[in-house]
Design a protein around this motif. Structure first.
Motif, PDB file in Angstrom:
ATOM      1  N   ASP A 209       0.806  -1.223   0.000  1.00 41.04           N
ATOM      2  CA  ASP A 209       0.000   0.000   0.000  1.00 41.04           C
ATOM      3  C   ASP A 209       0.840   1.275   0.000  1.00 41.04           C
ATOM      4  O   ASP A 209       0.346   2.353   0.327  1.00 41.04           O
ATOM      5  CB  ASP A 209      -0.959   0.009   1.192  1.00 41.04           C
ATOM      6  CG  ASP A 209      -0.231  -0.054   2.528  1.00 41.04           C
ATOM      7  OD1 ASP A 209       1.012  -0.134   2.538  1.00 41.04           O
ATOM      8  OD2 ASP A 209      -0.922  -0.021   3.572  1.00 41.04           O
ATOM      9  N   ARG A 240      -5.915  -2.131 -10.319  1.00 38.19           N
ATOM     10  CA  ARG A 240      -7.161  -2.902 -10.439  1.00 38.19           C
ATOM     11  C   ARG A 240      -7.089  -3.839 -11.644  1.00 38.19           C
ATOM     12  O   ARG A 240      -7.456  -5.020 -11.555  1.00 38.19           O
ATOM     13  CB  ARG A 240      -8.322  -1.920 -10.566  1.00 38.19           C
ATOM     14  CG  ARG A 240      -9.677  -2.518 -10.870  1.00 38.19           C
ATOM     15  CD  ARG A 240     -10.731  -1.400 -10.931  1.00 38.19           C
ATOM     16  NE  ARG A 240     -11.998  -1.878 -11.452  1.00 38.19           N
ATOM     17  CZ  ARG A 240     -12.305  -1.923 -12.739  1.00 38.19           C
ATOM     18  NH1 ARG A 240     -11.429  -1.506 -13.648  1.00 38.19           N
ATOM     19  NH2 ARG A 240     -13.486  -2.379 -13.117  1.00 38.19           N
ATOM     20  N   GLU A 244      -3.762  -6.494  -8.726  1.00 41.26           N
ATOM     21  CA  GLU A 244      -3.059  -6.213  -7.481  1.00 41.26           C
ATOM     22  C   GLU A 244      -4.015  -5.729  -6.388  1.00 41.26           C
ATOM     23  O   GLU A 244      -3.703  -5.843  -5.204  1.00 41.26           O
ATOM     24  CB  GLU A 244      -1.970  -5.154  -7.718  1.00 41.26           C
ATOM     25  CG  GLU A 244      -0.730  -5.679  -8.393  1.00 41.26           C
ATOM     26  CD  GLU A 244       0.071  -6.636  -7.507  1.00 41.26           C
ATOM     27  OE1 GLU A 244       0.098  -6.432  -6.282  1.00 41.26           O
ATOM     28  OE2 GLU A 244       0.647  -7.587  -8.064  1.00 41.26           O
ATOM     29  N   VAL A 245      -5.146  -5.172  -6.791  1.00 43.14           N
ATOM     30  CA  VAL A 245      -6.175  -4.759  -5.835  1.00 43.14           C
ATOM     31  C   VAL A 245      -7.410  -5.608  -6.090  1.00 43.14           C
ATOM     32  O   VAL A 245      -8.051  -5.502  -7.137  1.00 43.14           O
ATOM     33  CB  VAL A 245      -6.500  -3.262  -5.984  1.00 43.14           C
ATOM     34  CG1 VAL A 245      -7.681  -2.883  -5.104  1.00 43.14           C
ATOM     35  CG2 VAL A 245      -5.292  -2.409  -5.632  1.00 43.14           C
ATOM     36  N   GLU A 247      -9.790  -6.090  -3.421  1.00 37.75           N
ATOM     37  CA  GLU A 247     -10.820  -5.595  -2.524  1.00 37.75           C
ATOM     38  C   GLU A 247     -10.547  -4.122  -2.292  1.00 37.75           C
ATOM     39  O   GLU A 247      -9.441  -3.641  -2.587  1.00 37.75           O
ATOM     40  CB  GLU A 247     -10.814  -6.366  -1.207  1.00 37.75           C
ATOM     41  CG  GLU A 247      -9.513  -6.326  -0.465  1.00 37.75           C
ATOM     42  CD  GLU A 247      -9.521  -7.232   0.760  1.00 37.75           C
ATOM     43  OE1 GLU A 247      -8.906  -6.845   1.772  1.00 37.75           O
ATOM     44  OE2 GLU A 247     -10.142  -8.306   0.699  1.00 37.75           O
ATOM     45  N   PRO A 248     -11.525  -3.348  -1.826  1.00 34.41           N
ATOM     46  CA  PRO A 248     -11.289  -1.917  -1.661  1.00 34.41           C
ATOM     47  C   PRO A 248     -10.023  -1.635  -0.870  1.00 34.41           C
ATOM     48  O   PRO A 248      -9.765  -2.249   0.176  1.00 34.41           O
ATOM     49  CB  PRO A 248     -12.543  -1.454  -0.911  1.00 34.41           C
ATOM     50  CG  PRO A 248     -13.606  -2.413  -1.354  1.00 34.41           C
ATOM     51  CD  PRO A 248     -12.909  -3.740  -1.479  1.00 34.41           C
ATOM     52  N   ALA A 249      -9.215  -0.708  -1.397  1.00 35.85           N
ATOM     53  CA  ALA A 249      -7.907  -0.451  -0.792  1.00 35.85           C
ATOM     54  C   ALA A 249      -7.540   1.018  -0.925  1.00 35.85           C
ATOM     55  O   ALA A 249      -7.982   1.703  -1.846  1.00 35.85           O
ATOM     56  CB  ALA A 249      -6.839  -1.311  -1.468  1.00 35.85           C
ATOM     57  N   THR A 250      -6.716   1.474   0.009  1.00 28.46           N
ATOM     58  CA  THR A 250      -6.153   2.816  -0.031  1.00 28.46           C
ATOM     59  C   THR A 250      -4.649   2.700  -0.223  1.00 28.46           C
ATOM     60  O   THR A 250      -3.974   2.003   0.536  1.00 28.46           O
ATOM     61  CB  THR A 250      -6.464   3.594   1.258  1.00 28.46           C
ATOM     62  OG1 THR A 250      -7.881   3.726   1.381  1.00 28.46           O
ATOM     63  CG2 THR A 250      -5.841   4.977   1.218  1.00 28.46           C
ATOM     64  N   ILE A 251      -4.152   3.376  -1.243  1.00 24.37           N
ATOM     65  CA  ILE A 251      -2.737   3.334  -1.609  1.00 24.37           C
ATOM     66  C   ILE A 251      -2.138   4.715  -1.376  1.00 24.37           C
ATOM     67  O   ILE A 251      -2.740   5.725  -1.740  1.00 24.37           O
ATOM     68  CB  ILE A 251      -2.557   2.945  -3.096  1.00 24.37           C
ATOM     69  CG1 ILE A 251      -3.364   1.692  -3.445  1.00 24.37           C
ATOM     70  CG2 ILE A 251      -1.085   2.788  -3.437  1.00 24.37           C
ATOM     71  CD1 ILE A 251      -2.941   0.441  -2.739  1.00 24.37           C
ATOM     72  N   THR A 268      -7.638   5.813  -3.662  1.00 24.16           N
ATOM     73  CA  THR A 268      -8.610   4.829  -3.182  1.00 24.16           C
ATOM     74  C   THR A 268      -9.177   4.073  -4.376  1.00 24.16           C
ATOM     75  O   THR A 268      -9.701   4.683  -5.314  1.00 24.16           O
ATOM     76  CB  THR A 268      -9.742   5.512  -2.398  1.00 24.16           C
ATOM     77  OG1 THR A 268      -9.164   6.246  -1.305  1.00 24.16           O
ATOM     78  CG2 THR A 268     -10.715   4.484  -1.840  1.00 24.16           C
ATOM     79  N   ASP A 270     -11.537   0.721  -5.722  1.00 22.92           N
ATOM     80  CA  ASP A 270     -12.553  -0.296  -5.475  1.00 22.92           C
ATOM     81  C   ASP A 270     -12.616  -1.182  -6.715  1.00 22.92           C
ATOM     82  O   ASP A 270     -12.929  -0.682  -7.807  1.00 22.92           O
ATOM     83  CB  ASP A 270     -13.904   0.373  -5.215  1.00 22.92           C
ATOM     84  CG  ASP A 270     -15.006  -0.630  -4.873  1.00 22.92           C
ATOM     85  OD1 ASP A 270     -14.818  -1.835  -5.110  1.00 22.92           O
ATOM     86  OD2 ASP A 270     -16.054  -0.196  -4.368  1.00 22.92           O
TER      87      ASP A 270
END
Length: 287
Positions: A209, A240, A244-245, A247-251, A268, A270
């Motif tokens: 992240d 996305r 690599e993403v 599920e919802p993630a904050t980078i 962010t 999704d």
């Protein structure tokens, strides 16, 4: 009185709380009487990577038409100038949601002002997309950068990603490779013009992240951008697209550090939504 003397040009630094850091942007909140030729001239005079011009506004509906110019050309969308413009508006008409009509499409921006009076803006991009870079594209870009394929991180494949404008995304295998940036300015600009890229986004992954970024911008007449919100949006779509993403993630993206203008961008993502949110603070630069 001439148009030149009436034009108020604000200066903000985006993705930072320090005016000496982040990415500076020019902001003209009343450009209704300025034509494109004059906007380009103002952007060149300001000398930042982009200047944003509000060419129509409805404060009651909080809807604004915005154009973006680098010192050399108009660009369809610019993330850091969007953040700067949104913060400038929030400081004048109050925090809340804004809608920007840009050449890339509608950009929704949420703004808040904290207890210390520092404003933050979070833009929601147009739908992102990403595709693998072709061999010819990749070899031309690497040649201009002075990089080899061995310098790339094999876990993060080269892509051309879109978040309002297109960016070539290249992940370096090491932080040292990212830090050592000495490229052929005219050569890379020619490659970018051929393929329609706005920046080349160079990255290094510190953790799942946390990323470090550098963005050469020679087609705009700028060696490097200290913070690139449009590229950050495209990068979210890239993560996305390559899985690599999931599920919802904050980078968190750290950019500008090697230039002495550190910037922090919050991305962010999704997986269920092609749009990506990019957030950051912005502060005025004293004249």
């Amino acid at each position: 009185m001439t148009t030149e003397t009436r034009t108020e040009i604000l200066r903000y630094s985006a993705f930072t709380t320090d005016p000496a850091a982040g990415n500076p942007a020019g902001v003209v909140l009343d450009a209704t009487a300025i034509d494109a030729e004059r906007m380009l001239a103002i952007a060149a005079e300001v000398g930042y990577s982009e200047t944003a011009f509000v060419t129509a506004r409805d404060d009651r509906q909080r809807r604004f038409q915005v154009r973006y110019f680098s010192p050399l050309t108009e660009v369809p969308f610019c993330g850091h100038a969007t953040v700067a413009t949104a913060v400038a508006l929030a400081e004048r008409i109050g925090a809340g949601d804004l809608l920007f009509d840009t050449a890339a499409g509608e950009i929704r921006v949420a703004t808040v002002i904290d207890a210390e009076g520092v404003a933050q803006a979070e833009l929601t991009s147009v739908p992102t997309r990403s595709r693998p870079a072709g061999d010819e594209e990749l070899d031309a870009a690497l040649g201009a950068l002075g990089w080899a394929r061995a310098d790339l991180d094999p876990a993060l494949p080269p892509h051309v990603a879109f978040g309002g404008v297109e960016h070539l995304v290249l992940a370096a295998a090491t932080r040292a490779r990212l830090a050592d940036l000495d490229y052929d300015f005219d050569g890379l600009a020619a490659v970018m013009r051929t393929h329609g890229w706005t920046t080349v986004q160079l990255l290094w992954r510190e953790s799942a992240d946390r990323y470090h970024a550098r963005d050469p911008f020679p087609i705009g007449g700028v060696v490097e951008d200290p913070a690139t919100g449009a590229a950050a949006a495209a990068f979210g779509g890239y993560l996305r697209a390559i899985g690599e993403v999931r599920e919802p993630a904050t980078i968190r993206v750290r950019q500008g550090e090697d230039m002495g203008r550190p910037s922090e961008l919050t991305v962010t993502v999704d997986p269920a939504d092609a749009r990506v949110r990019v957030a950051g603070r912005a502060v005025p630069i004293a004249d």
